[in-house]
Motif scaffolding. Structure first.
Motif, short mmCIF file in Angstrom:
data_model
loop_
_atom_site.label_atom_id
_atom_site.label_comp_id
_atom_site.label_asym_id
_atom_site.label_seq_id
_atom_site.Cartn_x
_atom_site.Cartn_y
_atom_site.Cartn_z
N ALA A 53 0.82 -1.21 0.00
CA ALA A 53 0.00 0.00 0.00
C ALA A 53 0.86 1.27 0.00
CB ALA A 53 -0.93 0.01 1.21
N TYR A 54 2.07 1.17 0.52
CA TYR A 54 2.97 2.32 0.57
C TYR A 54 3.84 2.43 -0.68
CZ TYR A 54 1.77 1.92 5.54
OH TYR A 54 1.08 1.83 6.73
N LEU A 55 4.02 1.32 -1.38
CA LEU A 55 4.93 1.28 -2.53
C LEU A 55 4.22 1.49 -3.86
CD1 LEU A 55 7.06 -1.80 -1.45
CD2 LEU A 55 7.79 0.58 -1.41
N ASN A 56 2.94 1.12 -3.92
CA ASN A 56 2.22 1.15 -5.20
C ASN A 56 1.57 2.51 -5.43
OD1 ASN A 56 2.86 -1.59 -5.61
ND2 ASN A 56 1.12 -2.23 -4.36
N GLU A 57 2.26 3.36 -6.19
CA GLU A 57 1.76 4.71 -6.43
C GLU A 57 0.74 4.71 -7.56
OE1 GLU A 57 2.91 6.29 -9.42
OE2 GLU A 57 4.00 4.46 -9.90
N PRO A 58 -0.05 5.80 -7.70
CA PRO A 58 -1.22 5.77 -8.59
C PRO A 58 -0.93 5.41 -10.04
CG PRO A 58 -1.34 7.66 -7.12
CD PRO A 58 -0.01 7.03 -6.90
N GLY A 107 0.70 11.09 -4.91
CA GLY A 107 1.54 11.87 -5.82
C GLY A 107 1.72 11.20 -7.17
N LEU A 108 1.92 12.00 -8.21
CA LEU A 108 1.96 11.50 -9.58
C LEU A 108 3.34 11.56 -10.22
CD1 LEU A 108 -1.38 13.12 -10.84
CD2 LEU A 108 -1.01 10.78 -10.03
N VAL A 109 4.37 11.97 -9.46
CA VAL A 109 5.71 12.04 -10.05
C VAL A 109 6.72 11.20 -9.27
CG1 VAL A 109 5.38 14.28 -11.16
CG2 VAL A 109 6.18 14.19 -8.78
N GLY A 110 6.26 10.38 -8.35
CA GLY A 110 7.14 9.44 -7.66
C GLY A 110 7.95 10.02 -6.52
N ALA A 111 7.56 11.17 -6.00
CA ALA A 111 8.30 11.76 -4.89
C ALA A 111 8.13 10.96 -3.60
CB ALA A 111 7.86 13.20 -4.65
N GLN A 118 -8.92 14.27 -2.79
CA GLN A 118 -9.03 14.80 -1.43
C GLN A 118 -9.52 13.76 -0.41
OE1 GLN A 118 -11.49 18.00 -2.65
NE2 GLN A 118 -13.38 17.09 -1.91
N GLY A 119 -10.08 12.66 -0.88
CA GLY A 119 -10.51 11.63 0.05
C GLY A 119 -9.37 10.77 0.57
N SER A 120 -8.19 10.89 -0.04
CA SER A 120 -7.04 10.10 0.41
C SER A 120 -5.77 10.93 0.58
CB SER A 120 -6.78 8.95 -0.56
OG SER A 120 -6.69 9.41 -1.89
N ALA A 121 -5.65 12.05 -0.12
CA ALA A 121 -4.48 12.93 0.03
C ALA A 121 -4.44 13.48 1.45
CB ALA A 121 -4.54 14.07 -0.97
N ARG A 122 -3.23 13.62 2.00
CA ARG A 122 -3.07 14.12 3.37
C ARG A 122 -2.33 15.46 3.36
NH1 ARG A 122 -4.20 9.88 7.09
NH2 ARG A 122 -4.52 7.88 6.01
N ILE A 123 -2.56 16.22 4.42
CA ILE A 123 -2.07 17.59 4.47
C ILE A 123 -0.57 17.68 4.22
CG2 ILE A 123 -1.69 19.56 6.01
CD1 ILE A 123 -4.53 19.41 4.94
N GLY A 124 0.22 16.79 4.83
CA GLY A 124 1.66 16.86 4.65
C GLY A 124 2.08 16.71 3.20
N GLN A 136 -13.38 13.56 -13.30
CA GLN A 136 -13.12 12.23 -13.85
C GLN A 136 -12.30 12.27 -15.14
OE1 GLN A 136 -17.22 10.16 -12.07
NE2 GLN A 136 -17.11 10.70 -14.22
N MET A 137 -11.81 13.45 -15.50
CA MET A 137 -11.08 13.57 -16.76
C MET A 137 -9.79 12.74 -16.77
SD MET A 137 -12.58 15.10 -19.17
CE MET A 137 -11.14 15.29 -20.22
N SER A 138 -9.09 12.67 -15.65
CA SER A 138 -7.87 11.85 -15.62
C SER A 138 -8.21 10.37 -15.62
CB SER A 138 -7.04 12.20 -14.39
OG SER A 138 -6.46 13.47 -14.51
N GLU A 139 -9.18 10.00 -14.78
CA GLU A 139 -9.54 8.59 -14.66
C GLU A 139 -10.09 8.02 -15.96
OE1 GLU A 139 -12.77 5.79 -12.29
OE2 GLU A 139 -12.50 7.88 -11.70
N CYS A 140 -10.89 8.81 -16.66
CA CYS A 140 -11.57 8.26 -17.84
C CYS A 140 -10.58 7.84 -18.92
CB CYS A 140 -12.59 9.26 -18.39
SG CYS A 140 -11.90 10.66 -19.31
N GLN A 141 -9.42 8.47 -18.97
CA GLN A 141 -8.46 8.11 -20.02
C GLN A 141 -7.91 6.70 -19.84
OE1 GLN A 141 -5.77 11.68 -20.89
NE2 GLN A 141 -7.10 12.40 -19.25
#
Length: 471
Positions: free
Chosen positions: A30-35, A77-81, A139-145, A333-338
């Motif tokens: 769950a910590y290693l598999n990014e979107p 995150g979407l760039v692997g940081a 926003q349902g999973s992203a955290r403030i930090g 849903q524009m990102s997901e639909c692709q």
């Protein structure tokens, strides 16, 4: 000699307890598999400190033993940081630091810990009669930090600014375990360098944000939302300028969406109904806030003026919450639909607002020349110049072959257009590990030298998110 994974895990258990250390490969998933599933390195361990003091203890030990630490929030995150680059780092998850420490509507500030889920921050503010206006699709999973470390933008940047502009102060653990206590609610503090602005957007390379004081705003009484038919990005730009003149600071969001996005979502059953008034090459999603004591109807009056000036061909105004929700679902849903259409090549870029139509036209022409049949899907925050310039593979193409043949060439072509128009190759997603080499190519050399000097001063052993941003 570098410590082994077993030695690292044992040392972490000594500091935070066995229930705060994960070493099982399956449980680390769950910590290693990014979107985007682009990065596939393992980690020595995952540590989940239960307190700020525990974060300090881990960092002090890591600094002494030269162990790389990757701060992680919601792993959106979407760039692997937020995931490993080398395979021997420790992921430090902040999800246990999830308290709202205070909400002060009189001062317009909320203090939230780094592990607070963004949606929960919204709810805490709303329960006190206020609003924290940073809204993201995740926003349902992203955290403030993580949101602050990546200086996230979202759909309300036009009215309220990005994460940096919504942050009044931060608390952060430095590489050597010291605590920087920069939390404050001051609107004016002219006592030297703004260290908060260094840490926000640093992607965890300068320190680990553990809490932040965030700006709150009055809760709107209502919203006025419309989905408007426009013939082209040029027409959308003219419409945006008219809306700013007519409604000023009440213009909350102005999003540009191509018809192909609607076609994909309806075809795959992602919308329960068509939210548009009629078919159009492009749509503009317009959102206005209505504060207490103001009369509704500003949006309708502005759209009537746009009709008179022949800027728009048709429009539908949300009359109920369900309609507004459907309109925003279409955008979000524009990102997901692709992903439903196979492989896609994506770019998070920005240009001056006036250059958005040229970016789309020139970028589309360049892409179609490289890959005939490719399907451009540019969309996003036209009100602040941030376009997600994506491309779906031709119908019937092989996904792996498409990416192997065109990914690199497409990036080069789009970035050339972006830079020619004075834009940025990373508008809101950050650098991470995805764009390290690109940053070196496009960033001013003096700026890079300054960034490296700051990194060396705050993290001399390079243990904070090693290899990210500056490489």
């Amino acid at each position: 000699m570098p410590l082994t994974a077993a030695q690292i895990a044992a040392a972490l258990v000594d500091r935070v307890g066995s229930d705060a250390v994960v070493t099982d490969a399956g449980k680390m998933g769950a910590y290693l598999n990014e979107p985007r599933k682009r990065f596939h390195q393992g980690a020595a361990a995952v540590v989940t400190p239960p307190s700020v003091e525990a974060v300090q203890s881990v960092m002090g030990w890591a600094n002494e033993n030269r162990v790389g630490i990757i701060p992680q929030g919601g792993n959106t995150g979407l760039v692997g940081a937020q995931v490993p680059l080398l395979g021997n780092e420790v992921i430090l998850s902040l999800h246990k630091l999830d308290r709202i420490r205070s909400v002060d509507t009189a001062a317009g500030v909320m203090t939230a810990e780094a592990g607070v889920i963004l949606e929960n921050a919204h709810r805490a503010a709303e329960a006190a009669g206020a609003m924290f206006p940073l809204w993201l699709a995740s926003q349902g999973s992203a955290r403030i930090g993580g949101v602050l470390s990546s200086n996230a933008g979202g759909v309300n940047v036009l009215a309220y600014g990005n994460a940096r502009e919504l942050t009044m102060g931060v608390e952060a653990v430095l590489a050597d375990g010291r605590l920087y206590n920069g939390l404050n609610a001051l609107k004016k503090d002219n006592t030297g360098y703004d260290l908060k602005d260094l840490l926000v957007g640093a992607e965890g390379t300068l320190g680990i944000i553990t809490a932040a004081s965030l700006k709150l705003y009055p809760l709107p009484e209502d919203y006025e939302t419309a989905l408007v038919n426009v013939a082209s990005p040029e027409a959308a730009l003219d419409l945006f300028q008219l809306m700013r003149q007519r409604v000023g600071s009440r213009l909350n969001a102005f999003e540009l969406i191509p018809h192909i996005g609607l076609d994909i979502q309806l075809r795959h059953g992602m919308l329960d109904a068509d939210p548009t008034a009629s078919a159009s090459p492009w749509y503009a999603l317009i959102d206005l806030t209505r504060m207490a004591g103001t009369e509704p109807g500003s949006l309708q009056a502005a759209l009537e003026a746009a009709f008179d000036e022949e800027l728009i061909a048709d429009a539908t105004i949300a009359e109920a919450l369900a309609e507004r929700t459907r309109m925003w679902a279409f955008r979000e849903q524009m990102s997901e639909c692709q992903s439903r259409e196979g492989a896609s090549i994506k770019h998070d870029v920005s240009v001056p607002i006036a250059a958005v139509p040229a970016l789309i036209a020139e970028g589309t022409a360049a892409a179609e020349k490289i890959a005939p049949g490719i399907r451009p899907v540019p969309f996003g925050h036209m009100g602040d110049g941030n376009i997600h310039f994506n491309f779906s593979m031709p119908v019937g193409a092989d996904p792996k072959a498409f990416m192997a043949q065109y990914d690199e060439a497409m990036h080069a072509a789009i970035y050339e257009v972006v830079l020619r128009h004075g834009g940025s190759v990373s508008a809101e997603h950050g650098i991470g590990q995805l764009k390290v080499d690109l940053l070196k190519q496009v960033k001013d050399p003096v700026a890079l030298e300054m960034m490296r000097a700051i990194k060396t001063a705050l993290d001399p052993h390079g243990i904070l998110n090693p290899g990210k941003m500056l490489g």
